[in-house]
Scaffold this motif. Structure first.
Motif, PDB file in Angstrom:
ATOM      1  N   SER A   1       0.837  -1.202   0.000  1.00 59.41           N
ATOM      2  CA  SER A   1       0.000   0.000   0.000  1.00 59.41           C
ATOM      3  C   SER A   1       0.870   1.251   0.000  1.00 59.41           C
ATOM      4  CB  SER A   1      -0.889   0.013   1.254  1.00 59.41           C
ATOM      5  OG  SER A   1      -0.081   0.140   2.416  1.00 59.41           O
ATOM      6  N   GLY A   2       0.237   2.378  -0.207  1.00 58.86           N
ATOM      7  CA  GLY A   2       0.945   3.649  -0.151  1.00 58.86           C
ATOM      8  C   GLY A   2       1.459   3.934   1.254  1.00 58.86           C
ATOM      9  N   ALA A   3       0.712   3.490   2.260  1.00 63.04           N
ATOM     10  CA  ALA A   3       1.139   3.702   3.651  1.00 63.04           C
ATOM     11  C   ALA A   3       2.439   2.942   3.930  1.00 63.04           C
ATOM     12  CB  ALA A   3       0.041   3.253   4.606  1.00 63.04           C
ATOM     13  N   CYS A   4       2.552   1.721   3.432  1.00 63.08           N
ATOM     14  CA  CYS A   4       3.792   0.958   3.622  1.00 63.08           C
ATOM     15  C   CYS A   4       4.941   1.587   2.853  1.00 63.08           C
ATOM     16  CB  CYS A   4       3.604  -0.492   3.192  1.00 63.08           C
ATOM     17  SG  CYS A   4       2.888  -1.523   4.487  1.00 63.08           S
ATOM     18  N   GLN A   5       4.659   2.099   1.680  1.00 69.08           N
ATOM     19  CA  GLN A   5       5.701   2.751   0.889  1.00 69.08           C
ATOM     20  C   GLN A   5       6.228   3.984   1.635  1.00 69.08           C
ATOM     21  OE1 GLN A   5       4.417   3.845  -3.028  1.00 69.08           O
ATOM     22  NE2 GLN A   5       6.493   4.150  -3.755  1.00 69.08           N
ATOM     23  N   ARG A   6       5.305   4.777   2.200  1.00 71.21           N
ATOM     24  CA  ARG A   6       5.722   5.957   2.972  1.00 71.21           C
ATOM     25  C   ARG A   6       6.473   5.543   4.235  1.00 71.21           C
ATOM     26  NH1 ARG A   6       0.823   7.395   0.940  1.00 71.21           N
ATOM     27  NH2 ARG A   6      -0.343   6.737   2.771  1.00 71.21           N
ATOM     28  N   GLY A   7       5.983   4.512   4.921  1.00 69.44           N
ATOM     29  CA  GLY A   7       6.652   4.028   6.129  1.00 69.44           C
ATOM     30  C   GLY A   7       8.067   3.552   5.841  1.00 69.44           C
ATOM     31  N   ALA A   8       8.260   2.879   4.729  1.00 68.90           N
ATOM     32  CA  ALA A   8       9.595   2.407   4.351  1.00 68.90           C
ATOM     33  C   ALA A   8      10.507   3.582   4.035  1.00 68.90           C
ATOM     34  CB  ALA A   8       9.501   1.466   3.154  1.00 68.90           C
ATOM     35  N   ARG A   9       9.960   4.589   3.357  1.00 69.14           N
ATOM     36  CA  ARG A   9      10.770   5.767   3.035  1.00 69.14           C
ATOM     37  C   ARG A   9      11.197   6.494   4.311  1.00 69.14           C
ATOM     38  NH1 ARG A   9       7.246   9.370   0.974  1.00 69.14           N
ATOM     39  NH2 ARG A   9       6.888   8.026  -0.816  1.00 69.14           N
ATOM     40  N   ILE A  10      10.292   6.642   5.257  1.00 64.49           N
ATOM     41  CA  ILE A  10      10.612   7.303   6.528  1.00 64.49           C
ATOM     42  C   ILE A  10      11.675   6.509   7.286  1.00 64.49           C
ATOM     43  CG2 ILE A  10       9.662   7.859   8.803  1.00 64.49           C
ATOM     44  CD1 ILE A  10       7.017   8.567   7.295  1.00 64.49           C
ATOM     45  N   ALA A  11      11.527   5.185   7.340  1.00 61.27           N
ATOM     46  CA  ALA A  11      12.508   4.339   8.032  1.00 61.27           C
ATOM     47  C   ALA A  11      13.871   4.429   7.354  1.00 61.27           C
ATOM     48  CB  ALA A  11      12.020   2.898   8.058  1.00 61.27           C
ATOM     49  N   ARG A  12      13.885   4.439   6.029  1.00 62.84           N
ATOM     50  CA  ARG A  12      15.150   4.531   5.288  1.00 62.84           C
ATOM     51  C   ARG A  12      15.832   5.874   5.578  1.00 62.84           C
ATOM     52  NH1 ARG A  12      13.151   3.438   0.616  1.00 62.84           N
ATOM     53  NH2 ARG A  12      12.859   5.586  -0.044  1.00 62.84           N
ATOM     54  N   ARG A  13      15.066   6.951   5.631  1.00 61.25           N
ATOM     55  CA  ARG A  13      15.646   8.274   5.923  1.00 61.25           C
ATOM     56  C   ARG A  13      16.202   8.331   7.347  1.00 61.25           C
ATOM     57  NH1 ARG A  13      11.137  12.082   2.954  1.00 61.25           N
ATOM     58  NH2 ARG A  13      11.847  11.636   0.835  1.00 61.25           N
TER      59      ARG A  13
ATOM     60  N   VAL B   1      17.517   5.845   9.015  1.00 60.50           N
ATOM     61  CA  VAL B   1      18.785   5.112   8.982  1.00 60.50           C
ATOM     62  C   VAL B   1      19.862   5.975   8.333  1.00 60.50           C
ATOM     63  CG1 VAL B   1      19.950   3.105   7.964  1.00 60.50           C
ATOM     64  CG2 VAL B   1      17.708   2.836   9.020  1.00 60.50           C
ATOM     65  N   GLU B   2      19.529   6.647   7.227  1.00 60.52           N
ATOM     66  CA  GLU B   2      20.498   7.509   6.543  1.00 60.52           C
ATOM     67  C   GLU B   2      20.953   8.642   7.447  1.00 60.52           C
ATOM     68  OE1 GLU B   2      18.434   8.705   3.013  1.00 60.52           O
ATOM     69  OE2 GLU B   2      18.723   6.751   2.037  1.00 60.52           O
ATOM     70  N   ARG B   3      20.026   9.250   8.196  1.00 59.94           N
ATOM     71  CA  ARG B   3      20.386  10.337   9.113  1.00 59.94           C
ATOM     72  C   ARG B   3      21.278   9.830  10.240  1.00 59.94           C
ATOM     73  NH1 ARG B   3      14.666  11.890   9.730  1.00 59.94           N
ATOM     74  NH2 ARG B   3      14.165  12.738   7.702  1.00 59.94           N
ATOM     75  N   ALA B   4      20.975   8.637  10.756  1.00 56.89           N
ATOM     76  CA  ALA B   4      21.787   8.069  11.838  1.00 56.89           C
ATOM     77  C   ALA B   4      23.205   7.773  11.352  1.00 56.89           C
ATOM     78  CB  ALA B   4      21.126   6.797  12.370  1.00 56.89           C
ATOM     79  N   ARG B   5      23.338   7.264  10.134  1.00 58.32           N
ATOM     80  CA  ARG B   5      24.659   6.995   9.582  1.00 58.32           C
ATOM     81  C   ARG B   5      25.435   8.274   9.354  1.00 58.32           C
ATOM     82  NH1 ARG B   5      23.042   2.432   5.122  1.00 58.32           N
ATOM     83  NH2 ARG B   5      22.765   0.716   6.599  1.00 58.32           N
ATOM     84  N   ALA B   6      24.746   9.296   8.876  1.00 58.95           N
ATOM     85  CA  ALA B   6      25.399  10.584   8.642  1.00 58.95           C
ATOM     86  C   ALA B   6      25.850  11.197   9.960  1.00 58.95           C
ATOM     87  CB  ALA B   6      24.456  11.526   7.921  1.00 58.95           C
ATOM     88  N   ALA B   7      25.057  11.034  11.027  1.00 57.23           N
ATOM     89  CA  ALA B   7      25.430  11.569  12.323  1.00 57.23           C
ATOM     90  C   ALA B   7      26.641  10.810  12.901  1.00 57.23           C
ATOM     91  CB  ALA B   7      24.238  11.443  13.297  1.00 57.23           C
ATOM     92  N   GLU B   8      26.708   9.491  12.647  1.00 52.66           N
ATOM     93  CA  GLU B   8      27.860   8.722  13.113  1.00 52.66           C
ATOM     94  C   GLU B   8      29.143   9.154  12.409  1.00 52.66           C
ATOM     95  OE1 GLU B   8      26.980   4.635  12.448  1.00 52.66           O
ATOM     96  OE2 GLU B   8      25.540   4.508  14.084  1.00 52.66           O
ATOM     97  N   ARG B   9      29.043   9.449  11.130  1.00 55.70           N
ATOM     98  CA  ARG B   9      30.222   9.864  10.366  1.00 55.70           C
ATOM     99  C   ARG B   9      30.712  11.250  10.792  1.00 55.70           C
ATOM    100  NH1 ARG B   9      27.454   9.016   5.072  1.00 55.70           N
ATOM    101  NH2 ARG B   9      26.882   6.862   5.259  1.00 55.70           N
ATOM    102  N   SER B  10      29.802  12.114  11.157  1.00 54.94           N
ATOM    103  CA  SER B  10      30.215  13.460  11.513  1.00 54.94           C
ATOM    104  C   SER B  10      30.796  13.536  12.932  1.00 54.94           C
ATOM    105  CB  SER B  10      29.041  14.430  11.392  1.00 54.94           C
ATOM    106  OG  SER B  10      28.026  14.092  12.345  1.00 54.94           O
ATOM    107  N   ASP B  11      30.532  12.520  13.745  1.00 51.91           N
ATOM    108  CA  ASP B  11      31.062  12.523  15.134  1.00 51.91           C
ATOM    109  C   ASP B  11      32.500  12.131  15.192  1.00 51.91           C
ATOM    110  OD1 ASP B  11      28.667  13.341  16.151  1.00 51.91           O
ATOM    111  OD2 ASP B  11      27.973  11.306  16.619  1.00 51.91           O
TER     112      ASP B  11
END
Length: 99
Positions: A75-87, A89-99
């Motif tokens: 569904s569209g809700a799952c697609q949005r949920g996956a996109r939010i979860a992926r973002r 993870v990307e933000r957490a990885r970016a924060a780890e690299r900047s530390d």
């Protein structure tokens, strides 16, 4: 009558119209339209079977056979949920690299 075993007349496999007596022995359809309708139905059925059993990448639920062949979310809700979860993870990885 088409159901009579003694009836030697042949009928279209799609619409049931009587074929001419002089038709080729392998002829099975009265027109190209009937032939295409049957072949398209067979192709559609094969595609439907190929799409059966797919599961959503986000929630793991079944994906409807009516959705596109390349659908990966149920569904569209799952697609949005996956996109939010992926973002996240990307933000957490970016924060780890900047530390």
């Amino acid at each position: 009558m088409a159901g009579d075993p003694l009836d030697l007349r042949r009928y279209c496999e799609h619409c049931g119209v009587r074929l001419p007596d002089n038709a080729h022995p392998r002829r099975a359809f009265c027109s190209v339209k009937c032939k295409n309708a049957v072949l398209n139905g067979l192709v559609s059925e094969a595609r439907r079977e190929a799409r059966a059993g797919r599961s959503c990448r986000h929630c793991g639920g079944p994906i409807s056979d009516d959705l596109r062949a390349d659908a990966v979310f149920c569904s569209g809700a799952c697609q949005r949920g996956a996109r939010i979860a992926r973002r996240r993870v990307e933000r957490a990885r970016a924060a780890e690299r900047s530390d």
